[in-house]
Scaffold this motif. Structure first.
Motif, PDB file in Angstrom:
ATOM      1  N   VAL A  84       2.024  -2.342  -3.833  1.00  0.00           N
ATOM      2  CA  VAL A  84       0.683  -2.204  -3.269  1.00  0.00           C
ATOM      3  C   VAL A  84       0.459  -0.724  -2.990  1.00  0.00           C
ATOM      4  CG1 VAL A  84      -0.868  -2.807  -1.382  1.00  0.00           C
ATOM      5  CG2 VAL A  84       0.755  -4.499  -2.239  1.00  0.00           C
ATOM      6  N   TYR A  85      -0.585  -0.147  -3.577  1.00  0.00           N
ATOM      7  CA  TYR A  85      -0.794   1.290  -3.408  1.00  0.00           C
ATOM      8  C   TYR A  85      -2.085   1.634  -2.676  1.00  0.00           C
ATOM      9  CZ  TYR A  85      -4.392   1.702  -7.047  1.00  0.00           C
ATOM     10  OH  TYR A  85      -5.550   1.609  -7.775  1.00  0.00           O
ATOM     11  N   PHE A 105      -3.308 -11.263  -0.261  1.00  0.00           N
ATOM     12  CA  PHE A 105      -2.202 -10.999  -1.175  1.00  0.00           C
ATOM     13  C   PHE A 105      -1.919 -12.268  -1.981  1.00  0.00           C
ATOM     14  CE2 PHE A 105       2.234 -10.428  -2.419  1.00  0.00           C
ATOM     15  CZ  PHE A 105       2.265  -9.092  -2.780  1.00  0.00           C
ATOM     16  N   VAL A 114       7.945  -6.554  -1.113  1.00  0.00           N
ATOM     17  CA  VAL A 114       6.880  -5.688  -1.625  1.00  0.00           C
ATOM     18  C   VAL A 114       7.227  -4.216  -1.406  1.00  0.00           C
ATOM     19  CG1 VAL A 114       4.438  -5.070  -1.424  1.00  0.00           C
ATOM     20  CG2 VAL A 114       5.155  -7.455  -1.188  1.00  0.00           C
ATOM     21  N   CYS A 115       6.904  -3.397  -2.385  1.00  0.00           N
ATOM     22  CA  CYS A 115       7.016  -1.942  -2.247  1.00  0.00           C
ATOM     23  C   CYS A 115       5.627  -1.434  -1.863  1.00  0.00           C
ATOM     24  CB  CYS A 115       7.487  -1.340  -3.563  1.00  0.00           C
ATOM     25  SG  CYS A 115       8.465   0.155  -3.395  1.00  0.00           S
ATOM     26  N   ASP A 116       5.459  -1.026  -0.597  1.00  0.00           N
ATOM     27  CA  ASP A 116       4.125  -0.741  -0.045  1.00  0.00           C
ATOM     28  C   ASP A 116       3.890   0.767   0.083  1.00  0.00           C
ATOM     29  OD1 ASP A 116       1.711  -0.725   1.229  1.00  0.00           O
ATOM     30  OD2 ASP A 116       2.256  -2.213   2.737  1.00  0.00           O
ATOM     31  N   TYR A 117       2.905   1.269  -0.680  1.00  0.00           N
ATOM     32  CA  TYR A 117       2.576   2.689  -0.667  1.00  0.00           C
ATOM     33  C   TYR A 117       1.507   3.020   0.383  1.00  0.00           C
ATOM     34  CZ  TYR A 117       1.852   7.321  -2.770  1.00  0.00           C
ATOM     35  OH  TYR A 117       1.790   8.672  -3.019  1.00  0.00           O
ATOM     36  N   THR A 118       0.937   1.984   0.993  1.00  0.00           N
ATOM     37  CA  THR A 118      -0.169   2.203   1.937  1.00  0.00           C
ATOM     38  C   THR A 118       0.317   2.566   3.331  1.00  0.00           C
ATOM     39  OG1 THR A 118      -0.275  -0.152   2.582  1.00  0.00           O
ATOM     40  CG2 THR A 118      -1.554   0.533   0.652  1.00  0.00           C
ATOM     41  N   ARG A 119       1.600   2.436   3.592  1.00  0.00           N
ATOM     42  CA  ARG A 119       2.146   2.733   4.923  1.00  0.00           C
ATOM     43  C   ARG A 119       2.611   4.189   4.963  1.00  0.00           C
ATOM     44  NH1 ARG A 119       6.788  -1.393   5.700  1.00  0.00           N
ATOM     45  NH2 ARG A 119       6.881  -0.390   7.753  1.00  0.00           N
TER      46      ARG A 119
END
Length: 288
Positions: free
Chosen positions: A248-249, A256, A265-270
Motif C-alpha cells: 500500500v503506497y 482493503f 502488508v508492506c505499508d508505505y503510507t506510515r
C-alpha cells in the motif's frame, strides 16, 4: 499505425518491437567507454536523462539495456525511428548501418503480429483437447532467447496503470540499486501479440518467484488485477513459494481487499516505517 510491408513509418513503431538480439547488440556497441565515438552516456543524455540518472546507470551490468527500458517506459514517443534518429545525432551511424537489417526484421515481425491480431478468428470444426501443449512458451518477454532458457524474474508486479509512477519508483529502488532484483513489469517486459491471460498465468506460475500486489482504490476496480491476484492465490498451498506481498503506497478510500487480509502488508503510507519499507520488500523478494 501504418505498417505497410513496403514502407513502414519507423517513428510510429514503438520500441517494444525490438527484440532481445538487437538490444544485446546495441549494448555491445554502446556499453564500452570510447575516447572518440559516443557511448551509451551520450545516447542517454540525448534521450533526456539527467546527470544523476546517468551516474546511477553506471552501476548497471548493461547500462544500454537499462536506458532503453527506462526511456521506453517513461517516454510516450519512444519509437524505433526516434532511437535511430538519436544514434545518428550522436554520430553513431556505424551502429545504425550494422543493425539496420536486424531492426527491419524485428519491425516486420511486429507489424505481422499486429495484422494477425486484427484478423477475425478462424473457425474450426472440432478441437482436440488431447493434443499435448508446449511444455514451455518462449518469446513472451523482451529478454527471451529462443535458443536458450526462458527469462526468469524475482517478482511479478500486479498494478493498475494509474499506479505506474510508484511502479517506476519500485524499479529504481529494487533493480537499480545494490539489491539487483529483477521485476516483471507487464508494460515493460512483455512482448505484444499473445493472449493477455495466457501470458499472465504463464509468467506468474512459471517465471516469477513472488508477486507484489500494488493495492489502491483503482486496483479494486481492475479486472486484470483481480484475475492476477486470484490466479496467484490459487497456486497455494500447492505452490507456497508463490507468495503474494501486498503493498500500500497511498491512502485508500475503499476497504482493503478481504481476499488479502490474511497476508502481511508492506505499508508505505506510515511515515514512521518508510525508512524500512524498501529494505523489508527487497529482503522478502530475495528469499529463495
Amino acid at each position: 499505425m501504418a505498417c505497410a510491408e513496403s514502407d513502414v513509418d519507423l517513428c510510429s513503431v514503438p520500441l517494444v518491437a525490438l527484440n532481445v538480439r538487437v538490444r544485446k547488440k546495441l549494448g555491445l556497441y554502446l556499453n564500452p567507454k570510447h575516447t572518440v565515438a559516443a557511448d551509451w552516456m551520450a545516447v542517454a543524455e540525448t534521450m533526456g536523462f539527467s546527470y544523476l540518472e546517468i551516474k546511477n546507470y553506471e552501476a548497471c551490468k548493461d547500462p544500454t539495456k537499462t536506458v532503453l527500458e527506462n526511456w521506453q517506459a517513461r517516454t510516450a514517443d519512444a519509437s524505433v525511428g526516434k532511437l535511430l534518429s538519436i544514434l545518428k545525432e550522436v554520430e553513431r551511424n556505424d551502429v545504425v548501418e550494422d543493425l539496420r537489417p536486424l531492426i527491419d526484421d524485428d519491425v516486420r515481425k511486429y507489424c505481422e503480429s499486429l495484422k494477425k491480431q486484427a484478423e477475425p478468428p478462424v473457425q474450426v470444426h472440432e478441437v482436440d483437447s488431447c493434443v499435448p501443449r508446449t511444455p514451455e512458451r518462449f518469446g513472451l518477454t523482451t529478454e527471451d532467447d529462443p535458443e536458450g532458457a526462458p527469462e526468469m524474474f524475482d517478482a511479478f508486479i500486479c498494478y493498475c496503470p494509474s499506479d505506474f509512477e510508484f511502479v517506476h519508483e519500485m524499479i529504481r529502488e529494487l533493480e537499480q540499486t545494490d539489491y539487483k532484483l529483477k521485476l516483471c513489469v507487464f508494460d515493460r517486459n512483455v512482448l505484444p501479440g499473445s493472449c493477455v491471460w495466457t501470458i499472465t498465468s504463464e509468467l506468474i506460475e512459471k517465471r516469477c518467484k513472488r508477486m507484489v500486489v500494488v493495492i489502491s482504490d483503482e486496483y479494486l476496480d481492475s479486472d486484470a488485477c483481480d484475475f492476477q491476484t486470484k490466479f496467484a492465490l490459487s497456486l497455494c498451498p500447492g505452490a507456497r513459494s508463490k507468495r503474494l506481498i501486498p503493498v500500500v503506497y497511498k491512502a485508500m478510500k475503499k476497504p482493503f481487499p478481504s481476499i488479502l487480509r490474511f497476508l502481511t502488508v508492506c505499508d508505505y503510507t506510515r511515515p514512521c516505517t518508510q525508512a524500512w519499507f524498501w529494505i523489508r520488500l527487497a529482503k522478502a523478494l530475495s528469499l529463495p
